[in-house]
Motif scaffolding. Structure first.
Motif, PDB file in Angstrom:
ATOM      1  N   PRO A   1       0.840  -1.199   0.000  1.00  0.00           N
ATOM      2  CA  PRO A   1       0.000   0.000   0.000  1.00  0.00           C
ATOM      3  C   PRO A   1       0.877   1.253   0.000  1.00  0.00           C
ATOM      4  O   PRO A   1       1.944   1.255   0.617  1.00  0.00           O
ATOM      5  N   SER A   2       0.447   2.292  -0.723  1.00  0.00           N
ATOM      6  CA  SER A   2       1.249   3.506  -0.796  1.00  0.00           C
ATOM      7  C   SER A   2       0.322   4.698  -0.952  1.00  0.00           C
ATOM      8  O   SER A   2      -0.901   4.560  -0.822  1.00  0.00           O
TER       9      SER A   2
ATOM     10  N   PHE B   1      -3.104  11.113  -7.077  1.00  0.00           N
ATOM     11  CA  PHE B   1      -3.983  10.900  -8.239  1.00  0.00           C
ATOM     12  C   PHE B   1      -4.549   9.494  -8.307  1.00  0.00           C
ATOM     13  O   PHE B   1      -5.224   9.132  -9.268  1.00  0.00           O
ATOM     14  N   THR B   2      -4.256   8.656  -7.305  1.00  0.00           N
ATOM     15  CA  THR B   2      -4.840   7.304  -7.286  1.00  0.00           C
ATOM     16  C   THR B   2      -5.368   6.988  -5.889  1.00  0.00           C
ATOM     17  O   THR B   2      -4.845   7.452  -4.886  1.00  0.00           O
ATOM     18  N   GLU B   3      -6.422   6.196  -5.838  1.00  0.00           N
ATOM     19  CA  GLU B   3      -6.976   5.742  -4.563  1.00  0.00           C
ATOM     20  C   GLU B   3      -7.740   4.440  -4.803  1.00  0.00           C
ATOM     21  O   GLU B   3      -8.716   4.465  -5.556  1.00  0.00           O
ATOM     22  N   PRO B   4      -7.356   3.305  -4.236  1.00  0.00           N
ATOM     23  CA  PRO B   4      -6.138   3.130  -3.439  1.00  0.00           C
ATOM     24  C   PRO B   4      -4.879   3.166  -4.312  1.00  0.00           C
ATOM     25  O   PRO B   4      -4.951   2.991  -5.522  1.00  0.00           O
TER      26      PRO B   4
ATOM     27  N   HIS C   1      -7.980   8.355  -9.184  1.00  0.00           N
ATOM     28  CA  HIS C   1      -8.761   9.018  -8.128  1.00  0.00           C
ATOM     29  C   HIS C   1     -10.038   9.619  -8.712  1.00  0.00           C
ATOM     30  O   HIS C   1      -9.984  10.263  -9.765  1.00  0.00           O
ATOM     31  N   PRO C   2     -11.182   9.430  -8.026  1.00  0.00           N
ATOM     32  CA  PRO C   2     -12.451   9.997  -8.541  1.00  0.00           C
ATOM     33  C   PRO C   2     -12.344  11.499  -8.814  1.00  0.00           C
ATOM     34  O   PRO C   2     -12.919  11.997  -9.786  1.00  0.00           O
TER      35      PRO C   2
ATOM     36  N   GLY D   1     -10.817   3.435 -13.482  1.00  0.00           N
ATOM     37  CA  GLY D   1      -9.607   3.206 -14.270  1.00  0.00           C
ATOM     38  C   GLY D   1      -8.417   2.925 -13.378  1.00  0.00           C
ATOM     39  O   GLY D   1      -8.453   3.166 -12.172  1.00  0.00           O
ATOM     40  N   PHE D   2      -7.394   2.378 -13.973  1.00  0.00           N
ATOM     41  CA  PHE D   2      -6.142   2.236 -13.222  1.00  0.00           C
ATOM     42  C   PHE D   2      -5.026   2.981 -13.937  1.00  0.00           C
ATOM     43  O   PHE D   2      -5.133   3.294 -15.133  1.00  0.00           O
ATOM     44  N   ALA D   3      -3.967   3.292 -13.166  1.00  0.00           N
ATOM     45  CA  ALA D   3      -2.807   3.981 -13.737  1.00  0.00           C
ATOM     46  C   ALA D   3      -1.561   3.433 -13.071  1.00  0.00           C
ATOM     47  O   ALA D   3      -1.614   2.891 -11.960  1.00  0.00           O
TER      48      ALA D   3
END
Ligand code: DAH
Length: 341
Positions: free
Chosen positions: A246-247, A251-254, A288-289, A304-306
């Motif tokens: 986990p980090s 711009f991402t969650e999770p 991230h939404p 989406g994923f990044a």
């Protein structure tokens, strides 16, 4: 006037010394000695003036002269014919003059590999500008002006315009894709990025990244894991293990960071993995939404994923290059080691 014998002797010397440089020389020789008005005919005519008692000897001399001229001519015409048939006299067994081959830069070799791995599963390549504005590099990526995450990267600002930066990551291309392309999108974005770091073996003021972005309906964290697992097995071999930790990224969650089992020591501990058996290769997460909303995308409909990875890092693992400075010093002793890749 020289006697017939003396004349023949002089011509025979001339014939023995003759060696044609060109076919035209040989033709001249033929006309001079063997032609219809040539010397052989001419001297034969002179036989009439030789007294009868000397004719036998003179006849033998003349015959010898004629045979010599004919033999010499036959010898050189045979040589010329075989030269014409065999082409120019080149020794094809001699080693050739080497043509120096250029080499691809190791970072380009790895970049090409990464592109072809992702292209196989339907990702296309996208690029964006290296001089970027605040919106695409930070704000739209859920990092507003005073967001603490901006401290994570020391940024080069462009003096003429405080809104411009040398992009600190290729995540800026995510923003450019989401603002300009219809969904779904599935892209990888290679490119150079800049950070205000002191140059050392482990840090540089510019380096290269790969950004991946997939946005569609029903994209899940499982899709992210499977995509990255596919990438790792293609890039480093089927025995390579992965683990996610986990980090945090704005711009991402999770968010997660991904490690692979050390390809040098196989997990038993070495300098590359700092004796942990694991090497970190990328950051990733679900888009991230807030970021989707920044581009008018409804996060209830689309997910989406990044992911983002450093090309130098992947290259270091693949080729065991342990000093980042080597990539930009243009030392041919280093670059030549990647010949043929
Ligand atoms: N932009 C991050 C960096 O430069 C890497 C990264 C992490 C990119 C997570 C991503 C991501 O797309 O989801 O360190």
């Amino acid at each position: 006037m020289p006697s017939l014998q003396e004349q023949i002797l002089a011509y025979e010397q001339e014939i023995n010394a003759f060696a044609p440089a060109t076919p035209a020389d040989l033709e001249q020789f033929r006309i001079r000695f063997l032609g219809t008005k040539g010397l052989v005919k001419l001297l034969a005519n002179e036989m009439k003036s030789v007294p009868p008692e000397g004719r036998k000897e003179a006849g033998m001399l003349l015959n010898g002269f004629k045979q010599l001229a004919e033999a010499r001519f036959a010898h050189f015409s045979a040589l010329q014919q075989s030269a014409a048939a065999n082409g120019p006299a080149i020794d094809i067994s001699l080693p050739g003059t080497p043509i120096p081959m250029g080499t691809r830069h190791p970072l380009r070799v790895v970049e090409n590999q990464i592109v072809s791995i992702f292209e196989k599963i339907g990702f296309s390549v996208a690029t964006g500008p290296e001089i970027e504005d605040d919106w695409h590099n930070f704000t739209s990526l859920n990092m507003p002006e005073h967001h603490t995450a901006r401290d994570m990267q020391d940024t080069f600002y462009v003096a003429q315009n405080p809104d411009w930066v040398l992009r600190t990551h290729t995540s800026s291309v995510q923003a450019r894709i989401l603002e300009s392309q219809p969904l779904p999108v599935r892209v990888i974005c290679p490119g150079r990025v800049y950070r205000n770091e002191t140059i050392s073996a482990r840090a540089h003021c510019f380096f290269h990244q790969f950004e991946g972005l997939y946005v569609d309906k029903n994209v899940s964290f499982a899709d992210l894991k499977q995509t990255l697992y596919y990438f790792v097995t293609e890039m480093f071999g089927p025995d390579t293990k992965v683990r996610f930790r986990p980090s945090y990224f704005p711009f991402t969650e999770p968010s997660a960071e991904m490690d692979i089992s050390c390809t040098v020591c196989g997990g038993s501990g070495c300098n590359l993995c700092k004796h942990s058996g694991w090497v970190e290769i990328l950051g990733c997460g679900m888009v991230h939404p807030n970021m989707l909303r920044n581009f008018g995308i409804d996060p209830e409909v689309y997910t989406g994923f990044a992911f983002g990875m450093g090309v130098e890092r992947i290259t270091q693992i693949k080729f065991e290059v342990n000093d980042l400075r080597l990539y930009s010093q243009n030392d041919v002793r280093f670059l030549r080691q990647f010949q043929g890749l």
